[in-house]
Motif scaffolding. Sequence first.
Motif, PDB file in Angstrom:
ATOM      1  N   GLY A  12      -1.074  13.910   8.467  1.00  0.00           N
ATOM      2  CA  GLY A  12      -2.265  14.067   7.640  1.00  0.00           C
ATOM      3  C   GLY A  12      -2.246  13.297   6.339  1.00  0.00           C
ATOM      4  N   TYR A  13      -1.163  12.588   6.050  1.00  0.00           N
ATOM      5  CA  TYR A  13      -1.095  11.803   4.824  1.00  0.00           C
ATOM      6  C   TYR A  13      -1.966  10.567   4.956  1.00  0.00           C
ATOM      7  CZ  TYR A  13       2.858  14.455   2.986  1.00  0.00           C
ATOM      8  OH  TYR A  13       3.655  15.441   2.479  1.00  0.00           O
ATOM      9  N   PHE A  34      -1.388  -0.121 -14.616  1.00  0.00           N
ATOM     10  CA  PHE A  34      -0.312  -0.046 -13.632  1.00  0.00           C
ATOM     11  C   PHE A  34      -0.941   0.448 -12.328  1.00  0.00           C
ATOM     12  CE2 PHE A  34       2.982   2.439 -11.434  1.00  0.00           C
ATOM     13  CZ  PHE A  34       3.993   1.494 -11.344  1.00  0.00           C
ATOM     14  N   VAL A  35      -0.655  -0.223 -11.210  1.00  0.00           N
ATOM     15  CA  VAL A  35      -1.198   0.187  -9.918  1.00  0.00           C
ATOM     16  C   VAL A  35      -0.073   0.807  -9.097  1.00  0.00           C
ATOM     17  CG1 VAL A  35      -2.316  -0.575  -7.786  1.00  0.00           C
ATOM     18  CG2 VAL A  35      -2.964  -1.599  -9.965  1.00  0.00           C
ATOM     19  N   TRP A  36      -0.306   2.026  -8.632  1.00  0.00           N
ATOM     20  CA  TRP A  36       0.667   2.800  -7.856  1.00  0.00           C
ATOM     21  C   TRP A  36       0.088   3.046  -6.478  1.00  0.00           C
ATOM     22  CZ3 TRP A  36       0.169   7.590  -5.564  1.00  0.00           C
ATOM     23  CH2 TRP A  36       1.348   8.253  -5.218  1.00  0.00           C
ATOM     24  N   GLN A  37       0.922   2.933  -5.424  1.00  0.00           N
ATOM     25  CA  GLN A  37       0.430   3.159  -4.071  1.00  0.00           C
ATOM     26  C   GLN A  37       1.505   3.859  -3.247  1.00  0.00           C
ATOM     27  OE1 GLN A  37      -0.581  -0.327  -1.592  1.00  0.00           O
ATOM     28  NE2 GLN A  37      -2.634   0.547  -1.549  1.00  0.00           N
ATOM     29  N   GLU A  38       1.084   4.921  -2.534  1.00  0.00           N
ATOM     30  CA  GLU A  38       2.005   5.702  -1.703  1.00  0.00           C
ATOM     31  C   GLU A  38       1.174   6.541  -0.736  1.00  0.00           C
ATOM     32  OE1 GLU A  38       5.112   6.521  -0.017  1.00  0.00           O
ATOM     33  OE2 GLU A  38       5.686   5.743  -1.980  1.00  0.00           O
ATOM     34  N   TYR A  39       1.797   7.051   0.309  1.00  0.00           N
ATOM     35  CA  TYR A  39       1.116   7.979   1.213  1.00  0.00           C
ATOM     36  C   TYR A  39       1.128   9.364   0.590  1.00  0.00           C
ATOM     37  CZ  TYR A  39       0.860   4.435   4.775  1.00  0.00           C
ATOM     38  OH  TYR A  39       0.547   3.280   5.453  1.00  0.00           O
ATOM     39  N   ASP A  40      -0.032  10.035   0.593  1.00  0.00           N
ATOM     40  CA  ASP A  40      -0.167  11.316  -0.084  1.00  0.00           C
ATOM     41  C   ASP A  40      -1.228  12.161   0.634  1.00  0.00           C
ATOM     42  OD1 ASP A  40       0.317  13.250  -1.970  1.00  0.00           O
ATOM     43  OD2 ASP A  40      -0.261  12.037  -3.684  1.00  0.00           O
ATOM     44  N   LEU A  41      -1.259  13.446   0.307  1.00  0.00           N
ATOM     45  CA  LEU A  41      -2.210  14.386   0.909  1.00  0.00           C
ATOM     46  C   LEU A  41      -3.368  14.651  -0.039  1.00  0.00           C
ATOM     47  CD1 LEU A  41       0.230  17.034   2.404  1.00  0.00           C
ATOM     48  CD2 LEU A  41      -1.347  15.598   3.683  1.00  0.00           C
ATOM     49  N   ILE A  68      -8.280   7.268  -8.732  1.00  0.00           N
ATOM     50  CA  ILE A  68      -7.622   7.455  -7.440  1.00  0.00           C
ATOM     51  C   ILE A  68      -8.545   7.013  -6.306  1.00  0.00           C
ATOM     52  CG2 ILE A  68      -6.589   9.149  -5.883  1.00  0.00           C
ATOM     53  CD1 ILE A  68      -6.167  10.929  -8.354  1.00  0.00           C
ATOM     54  N   ALA A  69      -7.973   6.293  -5.337  1.00  0.00           N
ATOM     55  CA  ALA A  69      -8.651   5.965  -4.082  1.00  0.00           C
ATOM     56  C   ALA A  69      -7.744   6.446  -2.950  1.00  0.00           C
ATOM     57  CB  ALA A  69      -8.894   4.470  -3.969  1.00  0.00           C
ATOM     58  N   HIS A  70      -8.352   7.019  -1.911  1.00  0.00           N
ATOM     59  CA  HIS A  70      -7.557   7.585  -0.819  1.00  0.00           C
ATOM     60  C   HIS A  70      -8.228   7.283   0.510  1.00  0.00           C
ATOM     61  CE1 HIS A  70      -4.943  10.460   1.231  1.00  0.00           C
ATOM     62  NE2 HIS A  70      -6.030  10.884   1.862  1.00  0.00           N
ATOM     63  N   GLU A  71      -7.434   6.936   1.523  1.00  0.00           N
ATOM     64  CA  GLU A  71      -7.976   6.640   2.846  1.00  0.00           C
ATOM     65  C   GLU A  71      -7.008   7.142   3.905  1.00  0.00           C
ATOM     66  OE1 GLU A  71     -10.297   5.457   5.891  1.00  0.00           O
ATOM     67  OE2 GLU A  71     -10.882   5.266   3.795  1.00  0.00           O
ATOM     68  N   ARG A  72      -7.517   8.050   4.770  1.00  0.00           N
ATOM     69  CA  ARG A  72      -6.730   8.464   5.937  1.00  0.00           C
ATOM     70  C   ARG A  72      -6.907   7.397   6.988  1.00  0.00           C
ATOM     71  NH1 ARG A  72      -7.038  14.170   8.337  1.00  0.00           N
ATOM     72  NH2 ARG A  72      -5.412  13.196   9.558  1.00  0.00           N
ATOM     73  N   GLN A  73      -5.817   6.799   7.411  1.00  0.00           N
ATOM     74  CA  GLN A  73      -5.914   5.692   8.352  1.00  0.00           C
ATOM     75  C   GLN A  73      -5.878   6.139   9.807  1.00  0.00           C
ATOM     76  OE1 GLN A  73      -2.731   3.429   6.623  1.00  0.00           O
ATOM     77  NE2 GLN A  73      -4.152   2.264   5.385  1.00  0.00           N
ATOM     78  N   GLU A  78      -8.591   9.784  16.584  1.00  0.00           N
ATOM     79  CA  GLU A  78      -7.930   8.545  16.968  1.00  0.00           C
ATOM     80  C   GLU A  78      -6.575   8.787  17.618  1.00  0.00           C
ATOM     81  OE1 GLU A  78      -7.796   5.837  13.674  1.00  0.00           O
ATOM     82  OE2 GLU A  78      -9.579   6.741  12.863  1.00  0.00           O
ATOM     83  N   TRP A  79      -6.027   9.970  17.506  1.00  0.00           N
ATOM     84  CA  TRP A  79      -4.693  10.253  17.991  1.00  0.00           C
ATOM     85  C   TRP A  79      -4.733  11.519  18.830  1.00  0.00           C
ATOM     86  CZ3 TRP A  79       0.094   8.593  18.674  1.00  0.00           C
ATOM     87  CH2 TRP A  79       1.095   9.513  18.882  1.00  0.00           C
ATOM     88  N   ARG A  80      -4.165  11.444  20.002  1.00  0.00           N
ATOM     89  CA  ARG A  80      -4.006  12.655  20.804  1.00  0.00           C
ATOM     90  C   ARG A  80      -2.726  12.525  21.613  1.00  0.00           C
ATOM     91  NH1 ARG A  80      -6.676  12.203  26.348  1.00  0.00           N
ATOM     92  NH2 ARG A  80      -7.091   9.987  26.416  1.00  0.00           N
ATOM     93  N   ALA A  81      -2.036  13.619  21.753  1.00  0.00           N
ATOM     94  CA  ALA A  81      -0.797  13.626  22.511  1.00  0.00           C
ATOM     95  C   ALA A  81      -1.129  13.618  23.996  1.00  0.00           C
ATOM     96  CB  ALA A  81       0.027  14.852  22.155  1.00  0.00           C
ATOM     97  N   VAL A  82      -0.383  12.841  24.743  1.00  0.00           N
ATOM     98  CA  VAL A  82      -0.552  12.772  26.183  1.00  0.00           C
ATOM     99  C   VAL A  82       0.722  13.313  26.809  1.00  0.00           C
ATOM    100  CG1 VAL A  82      -0.904  11.256  28.153  1.00  0.00           C
ATOM    101  CG2 VAL A  82      -2.078  10.794  26.010  1.00  0.00           C
ATOM    102  N   ASP A  83       0.570  14.276  27.701  1.00  0.00           N
ATOM    103  CA  ASP A  83       1.715  14.871  28.336  1.00  0.00           C
ATOM    104  C   ASP A  83       1.880  14.264  29.716  1.00  0.00           C
ATOM    105  OD1 ASP A  83       3.877  16.494  28.795  1.00  0.00           O
ATOM    106  OD2 ASP A  83       2.658  18.212  29.421  1.00  0.00           O
ATOM    107  N   GLY A  84       2.964  13.541  29.911  1.00  0.00           N
ATOM    108  CA  GLY A  84       3.226  12.966  31.226  1.00  0.00           C
ATOM    109  C   GLY A  84       3.690  11.535  31.140  1.00  0.00           C
ATOM    110  N   ILE A  85       4.118  11.030  32.250  1.00  0.00           N
ATOM    111  CA  ILE A  85       4.572   9.644  32.364  1.00  0.00           C
ATOM    112  C   ILE A  85       3.658   8.950  33.356  1.00  0.00           C
ATOM    113  CG2 ILE A  85       6.459   8.140  33.058  1.00  0.00           C
ATOM    114  CD1 ILE A  85       8.377  10.392  32.274  1.00  0.00           C
ATOM    115  N   PHE A  86       3.165   7.794  32.970  1.00  0.00           N
ATOM    116  CA  PHE A  86       2.257   7.048  33.831  1.00  0.00           C
ATOM    117  C   PHE A  86       2.883   5.698  34.157  1.00  0.00           C
ATOM    118  CE2 PHE A  86      -0.188   9.810  31.039  1.00  0.00           C
ATOM    119  CZ  PHE A  86      -0.905  10.558  31.963  1.00  0.00           C
ATOM    120  N   PRO A  87       3.406   5.566  35.351  1.00  0.00           N
ATOM    121  CA  PRO A  87       4.039   4.280  35.725  1.00  0.00           C
ATOM    122  C   PRO A  87       2.989   3.189  35.928  1.00  0.00           C
ATOM    123  CG  PRO A  87       4.059   5.787  37.598  1.00  0.00           C
ATOM    124  CD  PRO A  87       3.501   6.544  36.427  1.00  0.00           C
TER     125      PRO A  87
END
Length: 89
Positions: A12-13, A34-41, A68-73, A78-87
């Motif tokens: 979620g960062y 001074f410009v500071w950049q890091e992953y944050d919540l 402050i500017a913030h962007e969840r990338q 966009e992301w989901r877990a897939v259970d299984g192996i697909f040859p």
Amino acid sequence: MIDRDFTAQLEGYGLTTAEIHYYRPDAPSLLQLFVWQEYDLAPDFPVLFDFLDHWRREIEAALHSVRIAHERQIGPTEWRAVDGIFPLR
């Protein structure tokens, strides 16, 4: 090995950029940047506020303002877990 930044994004960062305007003690009439950049919540920004607390304690430059500017990338759609192996054949 999984990249630390990628793991943080999955938790979620988002990429946070802060423009920190400050006055140096040896040139109090000059406003510095001074410009500071890091992953944050967002919206609490614990990493940024830890850095700003360190600044106030350890650095003699007086803070003027922080923008402050913030962007969840990676978002939940966009992301989901897939259970299984697909040859691939």
